[in-house]
Design an enzyme around this catalytic site. Structure first.
Site, PDB file in Angstrom:
ATOM      1  N   PHE A   1      53.619  10.909 -18.175  1.00 12.45           N
ATOM      2  CA  PHE A   1      52.190   9.598 -18.549  1.00 12.45           C
ATOM      3  C   PHE A   1      51.228   9.270 -17.612  1.00 12.45           C
ATOM      4  O   PHE A   1      51.448   9.731 -16.299  1.00 12.45           O
ATOM      5  CB  PHE A   1      53.101   8.442 -18.719  1.00 12.45           C
ATOM      6  CG  PHE A   1      53.850   7.951 -20.117  1.00 12.45           C
ATOM      7  CD1 PHE A   1      53.965   9.045 -20.935  1.00 12.45           C
ATOM      8  CD2 PHE A   1      55.241   6.992 -19.785  1.00 12.45           C
ATOM      9  CE1 PHE A   1      55.296   9.300 -22.323  1.00 12.45           C
ATOM     10  CE2 PHE A   1      55.346   7.544 -21.437  1.00 12.45           C
ATOM     11  CZ  PHE A   1      55.634   8.312 -22.534  1.00 12.45           C
TER      12      PHE A   1
ATOM     13  N   LYS B   1      66.019  20.909 -21.616  1.00 10.09           N
ATOM     14  CA  LYS B   1      65.933  19.062 -22.662  1.00 10.09           C
ATOM     15  C   LYS B   1      66.865  19.088 -23.579  1.00 10.09           C
ATOM     16  O   LYS B   1      67.025  18.146 -24.075  1.00 10.09           O
ATOM     17  CB  LYS B   1      64.724  18.459 -22.224  1.00 10.09           C
ATOM     18  CG  LYS B   1      63.962  18.096 -20.801  1.00 10.09           C
ATOM     19  CD  LYS B   1      62.855  17.894 -20.671  1.00 10.09           C
ATOM     20  CE  LYS B   1      62.480  17.668 -19.834  1.00 10.09           C
ATOM     21  NZ  LYS B   1      61.453  18.081 -19.323  1.00 10.09           N
TER      22      LYS B   1
ATOM     23  N   HIS C   1      66.247  13.829 -21.511  1.00  6.36           N
ATOM     24  CA  HIS C   1      65.140  14.006 -20.425  1.00  6.36           C
ATOM     25  C   HIS C   1      64.924  12.920 -19.742  1.00  6.36           C
ATOM     26  O   HIS C   1      65.665  11.595 -19.463  1.00  6.36           O
ATOM     27  CB  HIS C   1      63.840  13.554 -21.287  1.00  6.36           C
ATOM     28  CG  HIS C   1      61.877  13.630 -20.348  1.00  6.36           C
ATOM     29  ND1 HIS C   1      62.459  14.261 -19.414  1.00  6.36           N
ATOM     30  CD2 HIS C   1      61.434  12.912 -20.988  1.00  6.36           C
ATOM     31  CE1 HIS C   1      60.975  14.143 -18.460  1.00  6.36           C
ATOM     32  NE2 HIS C   1      60.474  13.856 -19.904  1.00  6.36           N
TER      33      HIS C   1
ATOM     34  N   GLU D   1      52.900  22.292 -25.590  1.00  4.19           N
ATOM     35  CA  GLU D   1      52.067  23.673 -23.723  1.00  4.19           C
ATOM     36  C   GLU D   1      52.474  24.565 -24.377  1.00  4.19           C
ATOM     37  O   GLU D   1      52.635  25.358 -23.966  1.00  4.19           O
ATOM     38  CB  GLU D   1      54.195  22.826 -23.212  1.00  4.19           C
ATOM     39  CG  GLU D   1      54.869  23.083 -22.472  1.00  4.19           C
ATOM     40  CD  GLU D   1      56.044  23.060 -22.269  1.00  4.19           C
ATOM     41  OE1 GLU D   1      57.271  22.367 -22.081  1.00  4.19           O
ATOM     42  OE2 GLU D   1      56.270  23.317 -20.188  1.00  4.19           O
TER      43      GLU D   1
ATOM     44  N   CYS E   1      57.183  11.408 -15.252  1.00  2.00           N
ATOM     45  CA  CYS E   1      58.177  12.393 -15.286  1.00  2.00           C
ATOM     46  C   CYS E   1      57.656  14.094 -14.939  1.00  2.00           C
ATOM     47  O   CYS E   1      58.796  14.818 -14.999  1.00  2.00           O
ATOM     48  CB  CYS E   1      58.602  12.783 -17.356  1.00  2.00           C
ATOM     49  SG  CYS E   1      58.918  11.511 -17.991  1.00  2.00           S
TER      50      CYS E   1
ATOM     51  N   HIS F   1      58.481  22.093 -20.257  1.00  2.00           N
ATOM     52  CA  HIS F   1      58.726  20.609 -20.265  1.00  2.00           C
ATOM     53  C   HIS F   1      59.651  20.585 -20.794  1.00  2.00           C
ATOM     54  O   HIS F   1      60.694  19.819 -21.383  1.00  2.00           O
ATOM     55  CB  HIS F   1      57.380  20.191 -20.381  1.00  2.00           C
ATOM     56  CG  HIS F   1      57.102  18.641 -19.671  1.00  2.00           C
ATOM     57  ND1 HIS F   1      58.291  18.226 -18.767  1.00  2.00           N
ATOM     58  CD2 HIS F   1      56.897  17.566 -20.969  1.00  2.00           C
ATOM     59  CE1 HIS F   1      58.469  16.603 -19.344  1.00  2.00           C
ATOM     60  NE2 HIS F   1      57.461  16.132 -20.483  1.00  2.00           N
TER      61      HIS F   1
END
Lengths: 79, 410
Positions: free
Chosen positions: B398, B334, B339, B312, B163, B301
């Protein structure tokens, strides 16, 4: 014009995105109809699908023009 | 030796619109692009919603014969690049073609066709696999097709880091310009994986929202009711140019890309650390030679997962210091787009630059009952006016990978 010839030409029009009028008997897929080597592989697969045939690789490599395709398929169908 | 880098063109295809103006209008007004999945029958899946692109016809951008040779992530890249190139008023000519590169990030690639042809292989055998299967699915083919279509003869590759793919693409491409190996880089990210393998795969990880009865409210970062991210698709493209090159041709400039930071958590494949994202943000600010107090806006994010969102915010506090963190405007777009995986940073860079251009902080929607640990200004539910001189955009992926970009108004 046989039924096989019409079906072959229709597949060529669909697969290669060319005008029907440009698909002549002596048209070469690569030189005249803008196909690349991968297009010709997929074209033969589409012929196999349409006519329920198995065309071996060594035969497929010889199918370079509209006329050869029609003749090959007619022959294969007549067994 | 270091060259300055500016953004001169933007393009997007997104769940909120198939162009930049339409997407930005929906984002600014807090409209969700999430709906029930139409691309396949998802009725047996625990998650049945996604951020699909709507009303997109690849024939508007791509020769009919070529369309079926590409998976959809490539269609989006060609469409968004066309918009970005037109926006930048840039036509690549032979005299500088070798100095134009392409680096479009992709997280996964042609998963829908991998899924489809796995079925063909199993049911009908290897002779029924199309000769275009490999080129339609491999992830660097978005960059490859874009370079062919637009005549870019320089760097041609893709970055892939889940991502954060797009942010790595943009940041690493900037380095290529900085060291003098390119004048122009076509960058960003593209992704289209809304198929059984992705909904099933992310679903098995319990990563996806299951709010199937209310798609538009499913992506709800920082809200107590958040239950996972919403898978989405699309593309965001930026035209990066070396400043003098852009100036000489009279290009308009959305902003300057002044900072890039990256880090690895080196901890776990999916669970984040606070230190990792903070190090990426600190590195980006240091690269930008900016003080933490100068950051006006952070496009987070913020994927709407229970663990990630608050983590975050903690990382932001660690980066900026408590006092500065309280003053910065933060939002997760988002909440509206879902996403986009490897394309997320591309779309979010587009949104960040539009926010900077118009002086409008886009909202985080669906924030009905904020998580008690959400103690920063995440711009709940409504956009607000604010002059944005410095903006940051975060992407984490990830594998414990983090990438942050910093843009500055010119």
């Amino acid at each position: 014009m046989s039924d096989v010839a019409e079906r072959v030409k229709k597949i060529i029009v669909d697969q290669l995105g060319v005008e029907e009028a440009d698909v002549k008997d002596d048209s070469n897929f690569i030189d005249d109809l803008g196909a690349d080597s991968l297009d010709t592989v997929e074209l033969v697969m589409a012929f196999e699908e349409e006519f329920g045939l198995e065309i071996p690789d060594e035969e497929a490599e010889k199918i370079t023009t509209v006329k050869i395709a029609i003749e090959h398929i007619q022959k294969a169908l007549n067994g | 030796m270091s060259h300055r880098i500016v953004v001169t063109g933007l393009g997007t295809v997104s769940p909120c619109g198939n162009r930049v103006d339409q997407t930005w209008d929906n984002i600014r007004n807090g409209r969700s692009g999430i709906a029930t999945i139409t691309k396949f029958d998802a009725s047996t899946y625990t998650t049945q919603i996604a951020g699909e692109v709507k009303g997109f016809d690849p024939a508007d951008f791509i020769d009919k014969k070529e369309i079926k040779k590409m998976d959809v992530f490539i269609h989006y890249a060609l469409a968004a690049t066309k918009e970005a190139m037109e926006d930048a008023k840039l036509t690549i000519s032979e005299d500088f073609a070798e100095e134009v590169g392409v680096s479009i990030g992709v997280g996964i690639g042609g998963l829908p066709n991998i899924e489809y042809y796995a079925g063909v292989l199993k049911e009908r055998g290897p002779s029924k696999i199309t000769p275009f299967f490999i080129p339609m699915t491999i992830s660097n083919m978005a960059s490859g097709y874009v370079s062919i279509e637009f005549g870019a003869k320089g760097y041609n590759a893709t970055t892939t880091s889940a991502c954060s793919s797009a942010n790595h693409s943009i940041g690493d491409a900037a380095r290529i310009i900085e060291r003098g190996d390119a004048k122009v880089m076509i960058v960003g990210g593209t992704e289209s994986t809304i198929c059984g393998m992705a909904i099933g795969g992310f679903g098995a990880m319990k990563a996806l929202s299951r709010r199937n009865d209310s798609p538009e409210t499913a992506s709800r970062p920082y809200d107590q009711g958040r239950d996972g991210f919403v898978l989405a698709e699309g593309c965001g493209i930026l035209i990066l140019e070396e400043y003098e090159f852009a100036k000489a041709r009279g290009a308009k400039m959305y902003g300057e890309l002044v900072g890039y930071g990256f880090s690895s958590d080196a901890y776990h494949i999916t669970s984040p650390t606070t230190d990792g994202p903070a190090r990426a943000m600190k590195m980006a600010l240091k690269d930008a030679k900016l003080d933490p107090s100068e950051v006006d806006y952070i496009n987070a994010h913020g994927t709407s997962t229970p663990a990630g969102d608050i983590n975050e915010l903690k990382a932001i506090k660690l980066t900026l210091g408590e006092e500065n963190a309280k003053k910065v405007s933060i939002s997760s777009s988002k909440s509206m787009t879902g996403h986009l995986l490897g394309a997320a940073g591309g779309l979010e860079a587009v949104i960040t630059l539009k926010a900077m251009q118009e002086g409008i902080v886009p909202p985080t929607i669906n924030l009905e009952s904020p998580d008690p640990e959400c103690d920063l200004d995440v711009t709940p539910n409504h956009a607000k006016k604010r002059e944005i001189k410095v903006a940051m955009s975060n992407s984490f992926g990830f594998g414990g990978t983090n990438a942050t970009l910093v843009f500055r108004k010119i």
